[in-house]
Scaffold this active site. Sequence first.
Site, mmCIF file in Angstrom:
data_model
loop_
_atom_site.group_PDB
_atom_site.id
_atom_site.type_symbol
_atom_site.label_atom_id
_atom_site.label_comp_id
_atom_site.label_asym_id
_atom_site.label_seq_id
_atom_site.Cartn_x
_atom_site.Cartn_y
_atom_site.Cartn_z
ATOM 1 N N SER A 56 0.786 -1.082 -0.082
ATOM 2 C CA SER A 56 0.090 -0.004 -0.057
ATOM 3 C C SER A 56 0.829 1.108 -0.034
ATOM 4 C CB SER A 56 -0.980 0.017 1.231
ATOM 5 O OG SER A 56 -1.597 1.268 1.288
ATOM 6 N N HIS A 58 -1.173 -1.030 -4.394
ATOM 7 C CA HIS A 58 -2.307 -0.891 -3.647
ATOM 8 C C HIS A 58 -2.239 0.783 -3.559
ATOM 9 C CE1 HIS A 58 -6.090 -1.764 -1.658
ATOM 10 N NE2 HIS A 58 -5.675 -0.852 -0.663
ATOM 11 N N ASP A 71 -4.782 3.819 -2.009
ATOM 12 C CA ASP A 71 -5.627 4.312 -1.187
ATOM 13 C C ASP A 71 -6.357 5.673 -1.411
ATOM 14 O OD1 ASP A 71 -6.535 1.786 0.408
ATOM 15 O OD2 ASP A 71 -4.477 2.310 1.385
ATOM 16 N N MET A 100 -8.519 8.834 -0.538
ATOM 17 C CA MET A 100 -9.738 8.722 0.698
ATOM 18 C C MET A 100 -10.102 10.389 0.507
ATOM 19 S SD MET A 100 -7.486 7.443 3.713
ATOM 20 C CE MET A 100 -6.757 5.727 3.733
ATOM 21 N N HIS A 155 -8.152 1.660 -4.546
ATOM 22 C CA HIS A 155 -9.043 1.403 -3.587
ATOM 23 C C HIS A 155 -9.897 2.874 -3.189
ATOM 24 C CE1 HIS A 155 -9.805 0.019 0.986
ATOM 25 N NE2 HIS A 155 -11.248 0.301 0.248
ATOM 26 N N MET A 170 -11.831 4.897 -1.268
ATOM 27 C CA MET A 170 -12.626 5.087 0.052
ATOM 28 C C MET A 170 -13.293 6.523 -0.076
ATOM 29 S SD MET A 170 -9.855 3.839 2.812
ATOM 30 C CE MET A 170 -8.842 2.429 2.566
ATOM 31 N N MET A 203 -12.076 -5.481 4.943
ATOM 32 C CA MET A 203 -11.059 -4.379 5.795
ATOM 33 C C MET A 203 -10.808 -4.986 7.191
ATOM 34 S SD MET A 203 -10.143 -1.739 3.733
ATOM 35 C CE MET A 203 -9.606 -1.050 5.359
ATOM 36 N N ASP A 212 -7.152 -6.040 3.933
ATOM 37 C CA ASP A 212 -6.322 -4.856 3.807
ATOM 38 C C ASP A 212 -6.513 -4.423 5.601
ATOM 39 O OD1 ASP A 212 -5.022 -2.399 3.870
ATOM 40 O OD2 ASP A 212 -6.574 -1.586 2.455
#
Length: 222
Positions: A10, A35, A37, A39, A68, A70, A140, A178
């Site tokens: 990540s 990966h 993320d 957000m 991913h 979020m 998660m 994750d």
Amino acid sequence: MAKELKIAPSLLSANFANLSEDIDKINRSEADWLHLDVMDGVFVPNISFGFPVLKAAAGISTKPLDIHLMIVEPEKFIPQIRELGEDVLMNVHYEACPHLHRVIQEIKNTGMKAGVTLNPATPVAMVTDIVEDVDMVLLMSVNPGFGGQKFIPHTIRKIAELRELIERKGVHTLIEVDGGVNLQTAPLLAEAGADILVAGSAVFNSPDVIETIRQLKSLKTL
């Protein structure tokens, strides 16, 4: 028969002052995916990075991108995510998509792979009617929003439940986990049936990123 475990480091835990150097380490490692993320400070209580960083990472990474989201209304960004490259998996949260099936269809129609994520308190049963349509389900094992959190133990049970659902449906959907993944928790997750492990702090805070990934890759999954 045991299968090779896939590892997706990540980028959230990388050194943002030296992203190119850290991505190069991932390129030279046995990692399977990178990966990322995203957000928004709304769906989760944190803000990470947006498309300028995604585009920069995509231009450097030789690994497929595991993105991913979020965020609220992730479907708004399907075209921009698609522009990042040919080998992209776009992952959205069940909790953020009231019309999840439509969103998954829109992702797949672009040629991307599609994933759906479940927060720790969301039961596996919530993906019963979508598991056949996605390439991956991400469980998660911490509450999303921050790296370095403590692993939530009931994730082990959820992996087993999801594995049973996938086998009952006769599909090949992958299980990704994750949160709190390290050399201590990873064997438990692999034994429970996870296919892919996202590891952030355990990889980028280790003295040898490439060796840590090698150790994680040496584990086998069911």
